[in-house]
Design a protein around this motif. Sequence first.
Motif, PDB file in Angstrom:
ATOM      1  N   PRO A 507       0.834  -1.212   0.000  1.00 22.32           N
ATOM      2  CA  PRO A 507       0.000   0.000   0.000  1.00 22.32           C
ATOM      3  C   PRO A 507       0.865   1.257   0.000  1.00 22.32           C
ATOM      4  CG  PRO A 507      -0.794  -1.579   1.615  1.00 22.32           C
ATOM      5  CD  PRO A 507       0.516  -2.107   1.125  1.00 22.32           C
ATOM      6  N   GLY A 508       0.428   2.227  -0.778  1.00 22.98           N
ATOM      7  CA  GLY A 508       1.159   3.483  -0.865  1.00 22.98           C
ATOM      8  C   GLY A 508       2.225   3.493  -1.936  1.00 22.98           C
ATOM      9  N   ARG A 509       2.761   2.288  -2.248  1.00 20.26           N
ATOM     10  CA  ARG A 509       3.760   2.177  -3.309  1.00 20.26           C
ATOM     11  C   ARG A 509       3.115   1.708  -4.597  1.00 20.26           C
ATOM     12  NH1 ARG A 509       8.053  -2.710  -3.640  1.00 20.26           N
ATOM     13  NH2 ARG A 509       6.081  -3.734  -4.161  1.00 20.26           N
ATOM     14  N   ASP A 510       2.285   0.688  -4.492  1.00 18.35           N
ATOM     15  CA  ASP A 510       1.655   0.083  -5.656  1.00 18.35           C
ATOM     16  C   ASP A 510       0.224   0.598  -5.787  1.00 18.35           C
ATOM     17  OD1 ASP A 510       3.991  -1.458  -5.963  1.00 18.35           O
ATOM     18  OD2 ASP A 510       3.240  -2.907  -4.505  1.00 18.35           O
ATOM     19  N   HIS A 511      -0.201   0.842  -7.018  1.00 15.73           N
ATOM     20  CA  HIS A 511      -1.522   1.419  -7.253  1.00 15.73           C
ATOM     21  C   HIS A 511      -2.258   0.619  -8.328  1.00 15.73           C
ATOM     22  CE1 HIS A 511      -0.509   4.990  -4.880  1.00 15.73           C
ATOM     23  NE2 HIS A 511       0.664   4.955  -5.477  1.00 15.73           N
ATOM     24  N   PHE A 512      -3.500   0.222  -7.994  1.00 17.54           N
ATOM     25  CA  PHE A 512      -4.390  -0.442  -8.933  1.00 17.54           C
ATOM     26  C   PHE A 512      -5.729   0.288  -8.872  1.00 17.54           C
ATOM     27  CE2 PHE A 512      -1.399  -3.630  -7.429  1.00 17.54           C
ATOM     28  CZ  PHE A 512      -0.870  -4.087  -8.622  1.00 17.54           C
ATOM     29  N   GLY A 513      -6.216   0.710 -10.017  1.00 14.65           N
ATOM     30  CA  GLY A 513      -7.386   1.577 -10.082  1.00 14.65           C
ATOM     31  C   GLY A 513      -8.563   1.124  -9.258  1.00 14.65           C
ATOM     32  N   ILE A 515      -8.774  -1.153  -6.910  1.00 23.26           N
ATOM     33  CA  ILE A 515      -8.471  -1.289  -5.486  1.00 23.26           C
ATOM     34  C   ILE A 515      -8.426   0.076  -4.819  1.00 23.26           C
ATOM     35  CG2 ILE A 515      -6.707  -2.013  -3.829  1.00 23.26           C
ATOM     36  CD1 ILE A 515      -6.043  -4.318  -5.651  1.00 23.26           C
ATOM     37  N   ASP A 516      -7.792   1.048  -5.503  1.00 24.10           N
ATOM     38  CA  ASP A 516      -7.742   2.405  -4.949  1.00 24.10           C
ATOM     39  C   ASP A 516      -9.151   2.966  -4.780  1.00 24.10           C
ATOM     40  OD1 ASP A 516      -5.042   2.222  -4.900  1.00 24.10           O
ATOM     41  OD2 ASP A 516      -4.703   3.424  -6.698  1.00 24.10           O
ATOM     42  N   THR A 517      -9.997   2.744  -5.800  1.00 25.04           N
ATOM     43  CA  THR A 517     -11.377   3.256  -5.727  1.00 25.04           C
ATOM     44  C   THR A 517     -12.128   2.620  -4.562  1.00 25.04           C
ATOM     45  OG1 THR A 517     -11.406   3.602  -8.118  1.00 25.04           O
ATOM     46  CG2 THR A 517     -13.537   3.483  -6.992  1.00 25.04           C
ATOM     47  N   LEU A 518     -12.016   1.303  -4.444  1.00 23.53           N
ATOM     48  CA  LEU A 518     -12.671   0.605  -3.339  1.00 23.53           C
ATOM     49  C   LEU A 518     -12.144   1.082  -1.989  1.00 23.53           C
ATOM     50  CD1 LEU A 518     -12.789  -3.043  -4.741  1.00 23.53           C
ATOM     51  CD2 LEU A 518     -14.734  -1.512  -4.392  1.00 23.53           C
ATOM     52  N   GLY A 519     -10.850   1.314  -1.934  1.00 20.19           N
ATOM     53  CA  GLY A 519     -10.259   1.767  -0.681  1.00 20.19           C
ATOM     54  C   GLY A 519     -10.770   3.130  -0.260  1.00 20.19           C
ATOM     55  N   TYR A 520     -10.765   4.063  -1.218  1.00 24.38           N
ATOM     56  CA  TYR A 520     -11.261   5.407  -0.898  1.00 24.38           C
ATOM     57  C   TYR A 520     -12.738   5.348  -0.520  1.00 24.38           C
ATOM     58  CZ  TYR A 520      -6.962   7.529  -2.687  1.00 24.38           C
ATOM     59  OH  TYR A 520      -5.673   7.906  -2.875  1.00 24.38           O
ATOM     60  N   ALA A 521     -13.508   4.545  -1.264  1.00 16.95           N
ATOM     61  CA  ALA A 521     -14.930   4.441  -0.974  1.00 16.95           C
ATOM     62  C   ALA A 521     -15.156   3.850   0.417  1.00 16.95           C
ATOM     63  CB  ALA A 521     -15.615   3.580  -2.033  1.00 16.95           C
ATOM     64  N   ALA A 522     -14.387   2.803   0.744  1.00 14.30           N
ATOM     65  CA  ALA A 522     -14.524   2.183   2.058  1.00 14.30           C
ATOM     66  C   ALA A 522     -14.175   3.164   3.166  1.00 14.30           C
ATOM     67  CB  ALA A 522     -13.633   0.941   2.141  1.00 14.30           C
ATOM     68  N   ALA A 523     -13.135   3.957   2.947  1.00 16.88           N
ATOM     69  CA  ALA A 523     -12.737   4.928   3.963  1.00 16.88           C
ATOM     70  C   ALA A 523     -13.818   5.981   4.173  1.00 16.88           C
ATOM     71  CB  ALA A 523     -11.421   5.586   3.562  1.00 16.88           C
ATOM     72  N   ILE A 524     -14.387   6.450   3.059  1.00 19.46           N
ATOM     73  CA  ILE A 524     -15.447   7.460   3.169  1.00 19.46           C
ATOM     74  C   ILE A 524     -16.670   6.888   3.863  1.00 19.46           C
ATOM     75  CG2 ILE A 524     -17.066   8.870   1.827  1.00 19.46           C
ATOM     76  CD1 ILE A 524     -14.803   9.151  -0.278  1.00 19.46           C
ATOM     77  N   LEU A 525     -17.053   5.669   3.463  1.00 20.56           N
ATOM     78  CA  LEU A 525     -18.204   5.030   4.092  1.00 20.56           C
ATOM     79  C   LEU A 525     -17.955   4.761   5.575  1.00 20.56           C
ATOM     80  CD1 LEU A 525     -19.284   2.532   1.311  1.00 20.56           C
ATOM     81  CD2 LEU A 525     -20.550   4.536   2.094  1.00 20.56           C
ATOM     82  N   ALA A 526     -16.727   4.363   5.897  1.00 22.61           N
ATOM     83  CA  ALA A 526     -16.394   4.128   7.298  1.00 22.61           C
ATOM     84  C   ALA A 526     -16.529   5.410   8.105  1.00 22.61           C
ATOM     85  CB  ALA A 526     -14.984   3.569   7.416  1.00 22.61           C
TER      86      ALA A 526
END
Length: 546
Positions: A507-513, A515-526
Motif C-alpha cells: 500500500p502506498g507504493r503500488d496502485h491499482f485503479g 483497489i484504490d477506488t474501493l479503498g477510498y470508498a470504504a474509507a469514506i463510508l467508514a
Amino acid sequence: MSPSLWTLPALLALALLCVWPVLAATEQQDDAPAKPYGADEARARTKLPARWITTDHSKHEALQGNFTSGPEVTKACLSCHNEAAKQVHQTIHWTWLCPHDETHEMGKYGLTLNNFCVAVPSNEPRCTSCHVGYGFKDASFDFSDPTKVDCLVCHDQTGTYKKFPAGAGNPVIKPTVFPGNGKEYLPPDWNKVAQSVARPSRKNCGDCHFMGGGGDGVKHGDLDSSLYNPDKELDVHMAADGANFTCVRCHTTDAHKIAGRCYKNPAHVDRRSLIDDDQMTRIACESCHTATPHKPGVKANDHTDKVACQACHIPTMARAKPTKMWWDWSQAGKKKDGKPFTEDGPLGKHIYDTKKGDFRWEMNVVPEYRWFNGTMLYVTLDDEIDPAQVVELNWPVGGYSDTNSRIYPFKMHRGKQPYDSGRNRMVIPHLFGKDDAAYWKNYDWGKAIAAGQAYKGLEYSGQYDFVETAYYYPTTHMVAPEDKALACKSCHSSNGRLVKLAGFYMPGRDHFGIIDTLGYAAAILALLAVLGHGLVRYVAGKRRSS
C-alpha cells in the motif's frame, strides 16, 4: 447483476468490516491494566546484575613465568583451560571454513572470494594478522597444534597487545615500523598481557572486525572504529549512555563458538525469545524484543513477520565514519615518477592507491533491501560466470513466500577485479610477498594470477580481464534511537526505499485503479458510519436525559 448494482453492497460490507472494531471499542472500558510489551521485556533483560568474576589471573602461578612468546603463554593457559584449544579448533575463527559446509568450499580459506582483497590463499602473512593463531604463513600451517592458538588476541585487557600487520599472526620481537601505515609496533609485555586476561571486550572484537577488508570501515558499513565508544545516536545498544553492550552480549558463545551467520548457516533459525527460553542465544532482535516489540496496538507489530527490525531501525549506515563502496582493481599499477603513490579524497580516505586501484567512499549510506532468510549463496572459484553481467559474488536467499524471510538492509559493495577470460572463472591473485610473482612487488597481473591459481591447485588459461562484481553485507549494527527510526512513508510511497523490491503488493507504493477506488470508498463510508453512529448515540443520550 450489473457492476453498478453489486458494487454498492460490496462497499457497504467492506465498510462494516472496517467500522465494526471501532464500534466494538466504544463499548469497552479503558481502565484495563497495561500489559508489558517487547521493549519492556528487553529492558528488563538488559538490566541484569553484573556477572561475577571468580578469578584474578594476575595471581595465578602459571602466569608468573618469564614469557617470551605467544605459544608459551598459550601453554600456560592450557594448563588450566585444558579443553579450550580443542574447542577453538572447531570454530570458523580458527579454520576460516564454514563448519556447516561438508565440501569445505565455503569460507575465506576455501573456494569463495570477495571484491575487497579477493582471497586469502597465497597471501596468508598479510591476511592472517587477524587470525586467532600464531604463524599461519602458508598452507603448511598446523591447524591441530594447540599451542598455535592465540588466547590473547581475544582476551587481553591491557589494550597494548598487537599483531604485526604482515606477521602471519605473530606480534613483533623487536620494535618494527610497518611501511603500509608508518606505525611502529612494539613487542608485547607478555607477562603483563597474560595476567590481564578476561572476557572479550568490544576492543578485542573490534580490532579485527572494525578493520576488516584492509582498513577502518572498508568491509562493513555498520562496523568501524566509531563503535569503540559510540554515542547513543550512533548505536543505542553499544553506547555508554545506552545499553553499553559488549559484542558478546548478543554474539553469545558456547565452547568458543560465537553466535553469528556462517556462510550457508543462518545466524539464527529459532525466533523464540528469552522470555520463552532463557537459554536462547541473543543474536536476533527477537531474542530480547520478542516478535511484538512495540506497544500494543502499534501497527509496526504487524510488520515483524515480513520486515526485519534492522530495516526500520538502521536508517543509514556509516553515520560517523565513511565506508568503502567501490574498489576498482583494474586501475591499480599506476605510478608517479616511477613510484607507487596514493591520493586522498574529500572524506580523508585514499581514493587511489597504486597497489589497489580506485576507491569510492560514502557516509550516511542508505542500505539496499532484499528478502533474506539468513542464508547466503556464493560464487566459488570453480563456478562459471557471465562477464557480460555484473557478477554477484554472494547473494541473500529468500522471498516473499518464504516464512523465514524478512526484508533486510544490506551494504552492497561494488568493484572490478580480475577473472580468467579464457575459462570465465574468477581467480585468486597472489598479491603479497617478496617473490617476483607477487603483484605488489612487480605489478604484473599475469604472473600474480598464475601464481595464485597454482597455489590453490586451480587451472588458469593464461588470459585475464576485469569484471564488475557486487558483494552483499547484511547491516545489523548502528541501531538508531527510537525517534530516528524510519517513518511509514519511507517505504509506503511511490518513490520509497522498497521501490525496487518486487513480487508483492505494498500500500502506498503500488496502485491499482479498482483497489484504490474501493479503498477510498470504504474509507469514506467508514467515516460516514462512524459519524452516523456518533450522531445516533448523541441523540439517544439526549432523549434519555430528557
